[in-house]
Design a protein around this motif. Structure first.
Motif, PDB file in Angstrom:
ATOM      1  N   PRO A 234      22.710 -37.869   2.399  1.00  0.00           N
ATOM      2  CA  PRO A 234      23.220 -38.172   1.068  1.00  0.00           C
ATOM      3  C   PRO A 234      24.678 -38.638   1.045  1.00  0.00           C
ATOM      4  O   PRO A 234      25.093 -39.363   0.157  1.00  0.00           O
ATOM      5  CB  PRO A 234      23.061 -36.862   0.304  1.00  0.00           C
ATOM      6  N   LYS A 235      25.463 -38.221   2.042  1.00  0.00           N
ATOM      7  CA  LYS A 235      26.887 -38.539   2.085  1.00  0.00           C
ATOM      8  C   LYS A 235      27.361 -38.248   3.502  1.00  0.00           C
ATOM      9  O   LYS A 235      26.865 -37.327   4.142  1.00  0.00           O
ATOM     10  CB  LYS A 235      27.641 -37.666   1.080  1.00  0.00           C
ATOM     11  N   ALA A 236      28.337 -39.035   3.991  1.00  0.00           N
ATOM     12  CA  ALA A 236      28.840 -38.784   5.341  1.00  0.00           C
ATOM     13  C   ALA A 236      30.232 -39.338   5.500  1.00  0.00           C
ATOM     14  O   ALA A 236      30.581 -40.361   4.915  1.00  0.00           O
ATOM     15  CB  ALA A 236      27.919 -39.418   6.381  1.00  0.00           C
ATOM     16  N   GLU A 237      31.024 -38.639   6.320  1.00  0.00           N
ATOM     17  CA  GLU A 237      32.283 -39.227   6.730  1.00  0.00           C
ATOM     18  C   GLU A 237      31.951 -40.266   7.800  1.00  0.00           C
ATOM     19  O   GLU A 237      30.801 -40.386   8.215  1.00  0.00           O
ATOM     20  CB  GLU A 237      33.234 -38.152   7.247  1.00  0.00           C
ATOM     21  N   GLU A 238      32.925 -41.025   8.249  1.00  0.00           N
ATOM     22  CA  GLU A 238      32.688 -42.064   9.253  1.00  0.00           C
ATOM     23  C   GLU A 238      32.134 -41.427  10.531  1.00  0.00           C
ATOM     24  O   GLU A 238      32.737 -40.516  11.096  1.00  0.00           O
ATOM     25  CB  GLU A 238      33.980 -42.820   9.563  1.00  0.00           C
ATOM     26  N   LEU A 239      30.961 -41.906  10.962  1.00  0.00           N
ATOM     27  CA  LEU A 239      30.281 -41.341  12.128  1.00  0.00           C
ATOM     28  C   LEU A 239      30.283 -42.285  13.327  1.00  0.00           C
ATOM     29  O   LEU A 239      29.934 -41.886  14.428  1.00  0.00           O
ATOM     30  CB  LEU A 239      28.843 -40.977  11.765  1.00  0.00           C
ATOM     31  N   GLY A 240      30.619 -43.549  13.099  1.00  0.00           N
ATOM     32  CA  GLY A 240      30.613 -44.503  14.196  1.00  0.00           C
ATOM     33  C   GLY A 240      29.227 -44.950  14.601  1.00  0.00           C
ATOM     34  O   GLY A 240      29.038 -45.452  15.711  1.00  0.00           O
ATOM     35  N   VAL A 241      28.252 -44.753  13.735  1.00  0.00           N
ATOM     36  CA  VAL A 241      26.871 -45.191  13.970  1.00  0.00           C
ATOM     37  C   VAL A 241      26.315 -45.726  12.645  1.00  0.00           C
ATOM     38  O   VAL A 241      26.830 -45.388  11.577  1.00  0.00           O
ATOM     39  CB  VAL A 241      25.963 -44.047  14.494  1.00  0.00           C
ATOM     40  N   PRO A 242      25.263 -46.563  12.710  1.00  0.00           N
ATOM     41  CA  PRO A 242      24.664 -47.039  11.450  1.00  0.00           C
ATOM     42  C   PRO A 242      24.210 -45.860  10.589  1.00  0.00           C
ATOM     43  O   PRO A 242      23.437 -45.015  11.036  1.00  0.00           O
ATOM     44  CB  PRO A 242      23.471 -47.876  11.918  1.00  0.00           C
ATOM     45  N   THR A 243      24.743 -45.796   9.380  1.00  0.00           N
ATOM     46  CA  THR A 243      24.447 -44.693   8.477  1.00  0.00           C
ATOM     47  C   THR A 243      23.957 -45.258   7.155  1.00  0.00           C
ATOM     48  O   THR A 243      24.573 -46.163   6.600  1.00  0.00           O
ATOM     49  CB  THR A 243      25.701 -43.836   8.232  1.00  0.00           C
ATOM     50  N   GLU A 244      22.850 -44.733   6.667  1.00  0.00           N
ATOM     51  CA  GLU A 244      22.331 -45.136   5.365  1.00  0.00           C
ATOM     52  C   GLU A 244      22.351 -43.924   4.452  1.00  0.00           C
ATOM     53  O   GLU A 244      21.785 -42.880   4.775  1.00  0.00           O
ATOM     54  CB  GLU A 244      20.916 -45.685   5.478  1.00  0.00           C
TER      55      GLU A 244
ATOM     56  N   ASP B 218      21.053 -41.705  -2.157  1.00  0.00           N
ATOM     57  CA  ASP B 218      21.637 -41.105  -3.349  1.00  0.00           C
ATOM     58  C   ASP B 218      20.559 -41.030  -4.419  1.00  0.00           C
ATOM     59  O   ASP B 218      20.059 -42.053  -4.881  1.00  0.00           O
ATOM     60  CB  ASP B 218      22.805 -41.950  -3.833  1.00  0.00           C
ATOM     61  N   LEU B 219      20.186 -39.834  -4.799  1.00  0.00           N
ATOM     62  CA  LEU B 219      19.141 -39.652  -5.814  1.00  0.00           C
ATOM     63  C   LEU B 219      19.712 -39.644  -7.231  1.00  0.00           C
ATOM     64  O   LEU B 219      18.967 -39.460  -8.188  1.00  0.00           O
ATOM     65  CB  LEU B 219      18.373 -38.354  -5.548  1.00  0.00           C
ATOM     66  N   ASN B 220      21.032 -39.845  -7.367  1.00  0.00           N
ATOM     67  CA  ASN B 220      21.673 -39.900  -8.689  1.00  0.00           C
ATOM     68  C   ASN B 220      21.268 -38.748  -9.593  1.00  0.00           C
ATOM     69  O   ASN B 220      21.027 -38.928 -10.783  1.00  0.00           O
ATOM     70  CB  ASN B 220      21.359 -41.230  -9.380  1.00  0.00           C
ATOM     71  N   GLY B 221      21.150 -37.567  -9.035  1.00  0.00           N
ATOM     72  CA  GLY B 221      20.802 -36.398  -9.838  1.00  0.00           C
ATOM     73  C   GLY B 221      19.323 -36.298 -10.190  1.00  0.00           C
ATOM     74  O   GLY B 221      18.910 -35.353 -10.848  1.00  0.00           O
ATOM     75  N   GLN B 222      18.522 -37.268  -9.767  1.00  0.00           N
ATOM     76  CA  GLN B 222      17.089 -37.231 -10.033  1.00  0.00           C
ATOM     77  C   GLN B 222      16.398 -36.330  -9.007  1.00  0.00           C
ATOM     78  O   GLN B 222      16.812 -36.240  -7.865  1.00  0.00           O
ATOM     79  CB  GLN B 222      16.494 -38.646  -9.947  1.00  0.00           C
ATOM     80  N   TYR B 223      15.341 -35.687  -9.406  1.00  0.00           N
ATOM     81  CA  TYR B 223      14.536 -34.847  -8.513  1.00  0.00           C
ATOM     82  C   TYR B 223      15.375 -33.792  -7.795  1.00  0.00           C
ATOM     83  O   TYR B 223      15.262 -33.634  -6.582  1.00  0.00           O
ATOM     84  CB  TYR B 223      13.795 -35.704  -7.481  1.00  0.00           C
TER      85      TYR B 223
ATOM     86  N   ASN C 136      15.283 -30.627  -7.433  1.00  0.00           N
ATOM     87  CA  ASN C 136      14.626 -29.508  -6.754  1.00  0.00           C
ATOM     88  C   ASN C 136      13.332 -29.940  -6.070  1.00  0.00           C
ATOM     89  O   ASN C 136      12.445 -29.135  -5.848  1.00  0.00           O
ATOM     90  CB  ASN C 136      14.352 -28.385  -7.754  1.00  0.00           C
ATOM     91  N   ASN C 137      13.243 -31.222  -5.734  1.00  0.00           N
ATOM     92  CA  ASN C 137      12.044 -31.751  -5.088  1.00  0.00           C
ATOM     93  C   ASN C 137      12.413 -32.308  -3.714  1.00  0.00           C
ATOM     94  O   ASN C 137      12.752 -33.487  -3.589  1.00  0.00           O
ATOM     95  CB  ASN C 137      11.424 -32.844  -5.955  1.00  0.00           C
ATOM     96  N   PRO C 138      12.341 -31.483  -2.676  1.00  0.00           N
ATOM     97  CA  PRO C 138      12.730 -31.952  -1.346  1.00  0.00           C
ATOM     98  C   PRO C 138      11.774 -33.007  -0.796  1.00  0.00           C
ATOM     99  O   PRO C 138      12.116 -33.732   0.125  1.00  0.00           O
ATOM    100  CB  PRO C 138      12.697 -30.681  -0.499  1.00  0.00           C
ATOM    101  N   PHE C 139      10.583 -33.111  -1.364  1.00  0.00           N
ATOM    102  CA  PHE C 139       9.617 -34.086  -0.882  1.00  0.00           C
ATOM    103  C   PHE C 139      10.068 -35.520  -1.180  1.00  0.00           C
ATOM    104  O   PHE C 139       9.655 -36.457  -0.505  1.00  0.00           O
ATOM    105  CB  PHE C 139       8.235 -33.805  -1.468  1.00  0.00           C
ATOM    106  N   MET C 140      10.931 -35.708  -2.169  1.00  0.00           N
ATOM    107  CA  MET C 140      11.457 -37.034  -2.461  1.00  0.00           C
ATOM    108  C   MET C 140      12.332 -37.530  -1.311  1.00  0.00           C
ATOM    109  O   MET C 140      12.335 -38.701  -0.969  1.00  0.00           O
ATOM    110  CB  MET C 140      12.242 -37.019  -3.779  1.00  0.00           C
TER     111      MET C 140
END
Length: 147
Positions: free
Chosen positions: A41-51, A54-59, A61-65
Motif C-alpha cells: 500500500p505504501k513504501a519508502e524508496e526500496l531500489g526495486v520496481p514497486t507498485e 491504494d484502496l482509497n478507504g474502500q473495503y 475490512n476485506n483482505p480478499f480484495m
C-alpha cells in the motif's frame, strides 16, 4: 539467479512493526534474488520496481480484495514472498516454485477483546467465520516455508 516477488498488506518502511519486518524481508530478497516486483500500500524508496495498491478507504475490512488486486498486477517469479494475507489468487497468478509466508502469531481471543475495549466492534469477519478463515489461511497451509 532466481526471480522473486514480494507482496505485503503493510506499508513498507520504518513506521510500525509490520512495515519494518517487510522492509527487511525486501532487503533480504534483494540481496539473494532478482527481486522483480514489490506490491504494497505504501513504501519508502526500496531500489526495486514497486507498485502501490491504494484502496482509497474502500473495503477496509476485506483482505480478499488485496489478493484480487495483487493477482492482477504480478507475473511469474521463481519465489513468491508474502507478508499479510491472504494471497491464494496471487500465488496462482505467479505460479512460483517456492511460496514463503510471514505469518505473525496472535492470540485471537485476546486480540478481539483488546480491539473491542479500545476501538469497539471487531470487524474482521475473516478471522471469526470458519469458512472465511479457511479461505484466508489456504495459502498458508500450502506454503513451502512459513515464518
Amino acid at each position: 539467479m532466481k526471480t522473486s516477488v514480494f507482496c505485503s498488506t503493510a506499508p513498507i518502511g520504518k513506521g510500525h512493526g509490520g512495515g519494518i519486518v517487510s522492509y527487511h524481508e525486501v532487503m533480504a530478497l534483494k540481496e539473494t534474488t532478482e527481486l522483480v516486483k514489490v506490491l504494497c500500500p505504501k513504501a519508502e524508496e526500496l531500489g526495486v520496481p514497486t507498485e502501490l495498491i491504494d484502496l482509497n478507504g474502500q473495503y477496509p475490512n476485506n483482505p480478499f480484495m488485496w489478493d484480487y488486486l495483487s493477482s492482477l498486477r504480478v507475473g511469474h517469479a521463481d519465489i513468491a514472498f508474502f507478508n499479510g494475507a491472504p494471497f491464494s489468487s496471487t500465488v496462482k497468478a505467479i505460479n512460483p516454485s517456492k511460496v514463503i509466508v510471514d505469518c505473525p502469531a496472535h492470540d485471537l481471543e485476546l486480540s478481539i477483546e483488546e480491539h473491542k475495549r479500545l476501538l469497539g466492534d471487531y470487524p474482521y469477519k475473516h478471522m471469526t467465520d470458519p469458512f472465511l478463515w479457511s479461505l484466508y489461511t489456504d495459502f498458508i497451509r500450502n506454503a513451502d516455508i512459513v515464518i
